[in-house]
Design an enzyme around this catalytic site. Structure first.
Site, PDB file in Angstrom:
ATOM      1  CB  THR A  11      -1.407  -0.051   0.810  1.00 21.89           C
ATOM      2  OG1 THR A  11      -0.253   0.785   2.264  1.00 21.89           O
ATOM      3  CG2 THR A  11      -1.585  -1.197   1.472  1.00 21.89           C
ATOM      4  CB  SER A  68       4.219   0.706  -3.371  1.00 26.99           C
ATOM      5  OG  SER A  68       2.667   0.198  -3.976  1.00 26.99           O
ATOM      6  CB  THR A  69       2.569   5.936  -5.898  1.00 30.97           C
ATOM      7  OG1 THR A  69       2.688   6.990  -5.125  1.00 30.97           O
ATOM      8  CG2 THR A  69       1.561   5.337  -6.910  1.00 30.97           C
ATOM      9  N   GLY A 113       8.843   6.467  -2.685  1.00 30.40           N
ATOM     10  CA  GLY A 113       9.192   6.329  -0.985  1.00 30.40           C
ATOM     11  C   GLY A 113       9.196   4.923  -0.569  1.00 30.40           C
ATOM     12  CB  ILE A 114       9.261   2.783   2.408  1.00 36.50           C
ATOM     13  CG1 ILE A 114      10.822   4.290   2.544  1.00 36.50           C
ATOM     14  CG2 ILE A 114       9.539   1.757   2.822  1.00 36.50           C
ATOM     15  CD1 ILE A 114       9.844   4.106   4.575  1.00 36.50           C
ATOM     16  N   GLY A 115       7.809   2.543   0.448  1.00 34.67           N
ATOM     17  CA  GLY A 115       6.709   1.520  -0.910  1.00 34.67           C
ATOM     18  C   GLY A 115       6.547   1.368  -1.846  1.00 34.67           C
ATOM     19  CB  SER A 134       8.257   5.583  12.542  1.00 35.00           C
ATOM     20  OG  SER A 134       9.050   6.640  13.008  1.00 35.00           O
ATOM     21  CE1 TYR A 174       5.082   9.493  10.783  1.00 29.84           C
ATOM     22  CE2 TYR A 174       6.306   9.436  12.031  1.00 29.84           C
ATOM     23  CZ  TYR A 174       5.527   8.339  11.423  1.00 29.84           C
ATOM     24  OH  TYR A 174       7.094   7.930  10.268  1.00 29.84           O
TER      25      TYR A 174
END
Length: 270
Positions: free
Chosen positions: A13, A15-16, A18-20, A147, A160
């Site tokens: 999820t 995932s366009t 960054g980490i994803g 995190s 956060y």
């Protein structure tokens, strides 16, 4: 170590980018069929297009869904009813442009609730759907991207940090709920990472202060994460490596764990 996930379907999820995105690409390299997710058709289609070019032997598809809502999760599982691997990555630290440290009195209810819906409930809803199916098959992997802020509550992003702690509780509880089934549930804890959101903020900081991005990152670490042992931001690929491992057959004895890729920010041994 040769990780082979051929024949497995993996959902990542958010995932366009960054980490994803790095995780989706890492899973594609292992032979898994990968489902990319984002909130806009443009970004999802472009990510799928790029990944199909980069990994022509892999099956890459995309689903547009806002997973901060129950309706979005319902629409997602209607398009992808079954999966072997679920990476609950979608999330953010800021529902609005980052303005620096905010006093708790300045954080409105909408920010607390909005971050909880996106960062926590997205993973709860999808896990609720896919976990029983994994248990029925006797194999599955669920990974929550938490995190270091989940154990090192950040005064500058208290709302956060609360959501990242909640993810740790959910992942551990789910791992215990599926004990002995062949399904594992883990959390991965990145530290400061050159992801899209934090990377863009660092770039703006660098431009505003007439410095390089690397200098801006060093200033961030010295002010807010002085216990970093690698003394730099991690790359998204470095974080994705841990996530991909947790999704592998080789990680079969790892469940209920909080796997740190925090650069040593957290000052305890465990």
């Amino acid at each position: 170590m040769n990780i082979d996930l051929s024949g497995r379907t993996a959902i990542v999820t958010g995932s366009t980018a960054g980490i994803g995105r790095a995780t989706a690409e890492g899973l594609a390299r292992t032979g898994a069929s990968v489902v990319v997710n984002g909130r806009t058709r443009t970004r999802v289609d472009e990510a799928v297009r790029q990944m199909r070019v980069a990994y022509p032997g892999s099956v890459i598809s995309g689903v547009v869904a806002d997973l901060s809502t129950a309706d979005g999760a319902k629409a997602f599982v209607a398009e992808v009813p079954d999966a072997d691997i679920l990476v609950n990555n979608v999330g953010t630290a800021f529902l609005r442009e980052y303005q620096g440290i905010r006093d708790i009195a300045a954080i409105p209810d909408d920010d607390w609730l909005g971050l909880f819906q996106l960062n926590v409930m997205s993973g709860v809803r999808l896990s609720r759907h896919y976990l029983p199916r994994m248990v029925d098959k006797g194999w599955g992997r669920v990974v929550f991207v938490s995190s270091e802020s989940g154990v090192n509550t950040p005064k500058e992003m208290l709302d956060y940090g609360m959501t990242k702690t909640a993810q740790l509780a959910v992942s551990r509880g789910l791992a215990e709920a599926v004990a002995g089934t062949g399904v594992t549930v883990n959390a991965v804890l990145p530290g400061p990472t050159r992801s899209e959101i934090l990377g863009e903020f660092m770039a703006r900081q660098a431009e505003a202060n007439g410095m390089t991005v690397e200098e801006a990152e060093q200033g961030f670490l010295q002010a807010l994460r002085p216990t970093s042992l690698i003394r730099r931001f991690a790359t998204t690929d470095e974080v994705a490596n841990m996530i991909v491992y947790a999704c592998s057959a080789q990680a079969s004895a790892t469940s209920g764990a909080a796997l740190r890729v925090d650069g040593g920010v957290v000052r305890f041994v465990a």
